[in-house]
Scaffold this motif. Structure first.
Motif, mmCIF file in Angstrom:
data_model
loop_
_atom_site.group_PDB
_atom_site.id
_atom_site.type_symbol
_atom_site.label_atom_id
_atom_site.label_comp_id
_atom_site.label_asym_id
_atom_site.label_seq_id
_atom_site.Cartn_x
_atom_site.Cartn_y
_atom_site.Cartn_z
ATOM 1 N N PHE A 52 49.801 23.497 34.948
ATOM 2 C CA PHE A 52 51.009 22.697 35.080
ATOM 3 C C PHE A 52 51.864 23.090 36.280
ATOM 4 C CE2 PHE A 52 49.977 22.795 30.496
ATOM 5 C CZ PHE A 52 49.646 21.461 30.357
ATOM 6 N N LEU A 53 51.667 24.291 36.812
ATOM 7 C CA LEU A 53 52.393 24.723 37.997
ATOM 8 C C LEU A 53 51.388 25.079 39.086
ATOM 9 C CD1 LEU A 53 55.241 26.926 36.451
ATOM 10 C CD2 LEU A 53 55.388 24.575 37.274
ATOM 11 N N PRO A 54 51.750 24.866 40.351
ATOM 12 C CA PRO A 54 50.755 24.947 41.427
ATOM 13 C C PRO A 54 50.614 26.284 42.137
ATOM 14 C CG PRO A 54 52.763 23.949 42.264
ATOM 15 C CD PRO A 54 53.011 24.247 40.811
ATOM 16 N N ILE A 55 51.391 27.302 41.779
ATOM 17 C CA ILE A 55 51.373 28.484 42.643
ATOM 18 C C ILE A 55 50.309 29.512 42.263
ATOM 19 C CG2 ILE A 55 53.794 28.198 43.265
ATOM 20 C CD1 ILE A 55 54.479 30.511 41.447
ATOM 21 N N LEU A 56 49.766 29.432 41.050
ATOM 22 C CA LEU A 56 48.686 30.327 40.650
ATOM 23 C C LEU A 56 47.453 29.518 40.273
ATOM 24 C CD1 LEU A 56 50.445 32.984 38.347
ATOM 25 C CD2 LEU A 56 49.930 33.172 40.783
ATOM 26 N N ILE A 57 46.294 30.070 40.582
ATOM 27 C CA ILE A 57 45.028 29.460 40.176
ATOM 28 C C ILE A 57 44.140 30.542 39.573
ATOM 29 C CG2 ILE A 57 45.067 27.607 41.893
ATOM 30 C CD1 ILE A 57 43.175 29.277 43.605
ATOM 31 N N ARG A 58 43.202 30.117 38.729
ATOM 32 C CA ARG A 58 42.241 31.060 38.164
ATOM 33 C C ARG A 58 41.373 31.637 39.281
ATOM 34 N NH1 ARG A 58 41.772 30.404 32.582
ATOM 35 N NH2 ARG A 58 42.741 28.500 31.759
ATOM 36 N N THR A 59 41.088 32.920 39.211
ATOM 37 C CA THR A 59 40.163 33.493 40.174
ATOM 38 C C THR A 59 38.774 32.908 39.941
ATOM 39 O OG1 THR A 59 39.560 35.340 38.742
ATOM 40 C CG2 THR A 59 41.458 35.662 40.212
ATOM 41 N N PRO A 60 37.904 32.941 40.943
ATOM 42 C CA PRO A 60 36.529 32.471 40.720
ATOM 43 C C PRO A 60 35.835 33.162 39.547
ATOM 44 C CG PRO A 60 36.955 32.621 43.062
ATOM 45 C CD PRO A 60 38.161 33.212 42.374
ATOM 46 N N ASN A 61 36.087 34.464 39.357
ATOM 47 C CA ASN A 61 35.501 35.144 38.196
ATOM 48 C C ASN A 61 36.024 34.555 36.899
ATOM 49 O OD1 ASN A 61 34.103 36.797 39.905
ATOM 50 N ND2 ASN A 61 35.149 38.687 39.323
ATOM 51 N N ASN A 62 37.304 34.211 36.882
ATOM 52 C CA ASN A 62 37.913 33.580 35.717
ATOM 53 C C ASN A 62 37.282 32.213 35.464
ATOM 54 O OD1 ASN A 62 39.694 32.173 33.938
ATOM 55 N ND2 ASN A 62 41.436 33.387 34.611
ATOM 56 N N GLN A 63 37.108 31.437 36.526
ATOM 57 C CA GLN A 63 36.560 30.089 36.401
ATOM 58 C C GLN A 63 35.115 30.098 35.918
ATOM 59 O OE1 GLN A 63 37.260 27.642 39.946
ATOM 60 N NE2 GLN A 63 38.990 28.953 40.463
ATOM 61 N N SER A 64 34.336 31.043 36.415
ATOM 62 C CA SER A 64 32.906 31.073 36.097
ATOM 63 C C SER A 64 32.562 32.006 34.937
ATOM 64 C CB SER A 64 32.104 31.492 37.333
ATOM 65 O OG SER A 64 32.466 32.805 37.742
ATOM 66 N N ASN A 65 33.591 32.718 34.439
ATOM 67 C CA ASN A 65 33.376 33.693 33.361
ATOM 68 C C ASN A 65 32.301 34.703 33.755
ATOM 69 O OD1 ASN A 65 33.972 34.780 30.814
ATOM 70 N ND2 ASN A 65 32.251 33.694 29.853
ATOM 71 N N ALA A 66 32.452 35.230 34.972
ATOM 72 C CA ALA A 66 31.473 36.179 35.509
ATOM 73 C C ALA A 66 32.196 37.399 36.076
ATOM 74 C CB ALA A 66 30.634 35.515 36.595
ATOM 75 N N GLY A 67 31.483 38.496 36.188
ATOM 76 C CA GLY A 67 32.050 39.694 36.786
ATOM 77 C C GLY A 67 33.139 40.316 35.939
ATOM 78 N N GLU A 68 34.041 41.056 36.602
ATOM 79 C CA GLU A 68 35.131 41.739 35.918
ATOM 80 C C GLU A 68 36.432 40.945 36.047
ATOM 81 O OE1 GLU A 68 35.275 46.110 36.280
ATOM 82 O OE2 GLU A 68 33.657 45.898 37.736
ATOM 83 N N CYS A 69 37.443 41.391 35.303
ATOM 84 C CA CYS A 69 38.787 40.794 35.361
ATOM 85 C C CYS A 69 38.741 39.277 35.188
ATOM 86 C CB CYS A 69 39.471 41.161 36.678
ATOM 87 S SG CYS A 69 39.631 42.933 36.960
ATOM 88 N N ARG A 70 38.069 38.832 34.131
ATOM 89 C CA ARG A 70 37.849 37.403 33.937
ATOM 90 C C ARG A 70 39.092 36.666 33.464
ATOM 91 N NH1 ARG A 70 31.794 37.297 31.140
ATOM 92 N NH2 ARG A 70 30.874 38.897 32.492
ATOM 93 N N ASP A 71 40.171 37.401 33.193
ATOM 94 C CA ASP A 71 41.406 36.745 32.782
ATOM 95 C C ASP A 71 42.408 36.623 33.931
ATOM 96 O OD1 ASP A 71 41.902 39.466 33.029
ATOM 97 O OD2 ASP A 71 43.366 39.500 31.392
ATOM 98 N N ALA A 72 42.010 37.051 35.145
ATOM 99 C CA ALA A 72 42.971 37.153 36.244
ATOM 100 C C ALA A 72 43.232 35.821 36.934
ATOM 101 C CB ALA A 72 42.475 38.181 37.262
ATOM 102 N N TRP A 73 44.427 35.733 37.505
ATOM 103 C CA TRP A 73 44.863 34.599 38.313
ATOM 104 C C TRP A 73 45.258 35.126 39.687
ATOM 105 C CZ3 TRP A 73 46.012 29.429 36.311
ATOM 106 C CH2 TRP A 73 45.637 29.260 34.974
ATOM 107 N N SER A 74 45.173 34.268 40.678
ATOM 108 C CA SER A 74 45.565 34.646 42.037
ATOM 109 C C SER A 74 46.505 33.602 42.602
ATOM 110 C CB SER A 74 44.335 34.801 42.935
ATOM 111 O OG SER A 74 43.625 33.574 43.015
#
Length: 350
Positions: free
Chosen positions: A48-70
């Motif tokens: 709903f707000l444009p300044i943060l997006i899911r990290t690629p790891n978050n989007q793909s559910n891969a790697g570490e820190c899968r809950d992070a935003w950038s």
């Protein structure tokens, strides 16, 4: 709002602003304010707000820190600049006043905020696939690939690469028309890394500019990125032993059955449900650090003598207090507490 507000420690209430929700009758003695910080964090980490997006790891559910935003590398406009400034001011409040907002930001973001230089390992925590590609191009020879085999192995690669929004970015002037070769592969990898870790540098500068209103940002260089993250966000792990250290009992003894049922239930809860419990009782989803003044009088447990044994527990978020009905069985207490923390979303009369 004047700059002095963001520098204030909030007087006797220890908060610089007072919060009220339209349509709800809660009186802000701390609970609404803490709930506001949680709500801000939830809205920032959403579509709903444009300044943060899911990290690629978050989007793909891969790697570490899968809950992070950038921070989104989208061009800054007037609206997003105001949002970034507001985020910086809220961070300043947390740093100065021991309040916390449960953001899950990438390590790259925290490092840039303290003036540290992110490395390839930091990018890997946000985008495992990009980090692996960079490693391969940094040392093509280690893969056993010769100059003659390079084009067959990697295809037609140009000096462009996708940022965290998936948008292709030229890595050099004329990059879209410049082919990556065996001899320029290392330079390509270096430019990709530089672009990815600095893609939101302007956005970080906006946040730091607002942080400076309440915090001397020059001093941030004395902190590690972990120090700043802990100061702003608190510890995401709800430590039951820490809660026990700060508990006080009123009109009920530590050995009373409802109290023991409550602690046993908390020990069995997942971190998600423990977080919900803290939010139910205190309007915040993270505990302050050990030794923080925000603990105040501590976690207060009282007896709800006016409620039947089948009732839900009652909370007072302004005071980190829970009133326990006279539960007679552990399973009953756990079910009633769990139902309350998962389903009570309003701050009415908080």
């Amino acid at each position: 709002v004047g700059k002095g507000v963001w520098r204030s420690r909030g007087g006797s209430y220890k908060r610089p602003i007072c919060v009220s929700y339209e349509g709800e009758g809660g009186v802000d003695q701390g609970g609404l304010y803490r709930d506001f910080l949680d709500a801000v964090s939830s809205e920032l980490m959403s579509k709903f707000l444009p300044i943060l997006i899911r990290t690629p790891n978050n989007q793909s559910n891969a790697g570490e820190c899968r809950d992070a935003w950038s921070l989104s590398p989208a061009p800054i406009n007037t609206a997003t600049r105001r949002m970034l400034h507001f985020l910086g001011k809220i961070m300043a409040i947390c740093v100065r006043g021991d309040d916390v907002m449960p953001l899950a930001l990438s390590r790259i973001t925290w490092k840039l905020l303290v003036g540290d230089q992110p490395q390839l390992e930091d990018l890997e925590l946000a985008d495992t696939a990009a980090a692996e590609s960079i490693r391969q191009f940094l040392n093509v020879q280690a893969l056993g690939i010769t100059e003659d085999e390079f084009a067959d192995c990697f295809g037609d690669i140009r000096f462009i690469y996708a940022n965290s929004r998936g948008e292709e970015v030229p890595l050099m002037e004329g990059g879209a028309n410049t082919t990556v070769t065996f001899h320029t592969a290392k330079r390509f990898a270096e430019l990709v890394l530089e672009m990815r870790i600095n893609e939101a540098a302007e956005h970080v500068a906006c946040i730091r500019e607002a942080l400076a209103i309440g915090v001397p940002v020059g001093c941030l260089s004395l902190w590690s990125w972990r120090d700043l993250e802990l100061k702003v966000c608190g510890n995401p792990t709800v430590d039951i032993q820490l809660m026990r250290k700060h508990v006080c009992y009123d009109s009920i003894s530590e050995d009373a059955d409802p109290v023991q049922f409550m602690w046993n239930a908390l020990e069995s809860f997942s971190q998600e449900d423990r977080t919900a419990f803290v939010r139910f009782c205190w309007g915040r989803s993270r505990l302050p650090p050990e030794g923080s003044a925000m603990w105040g009088a501590g976690f207060k447990v009282t007896a709800a003598t006016d409620l039947p044994a089948t009732a839900l527990p009652r909370a007072h978020t302004c005071f980190f207090q829970i009133d326990l009905p006279p539960y007679t069985a552990a399973a009953q207490a756990k079910e009633r507490i769990l139902f309350a923390v998962r389903n009570c979303l309003s701050m009415q009369n908080a």
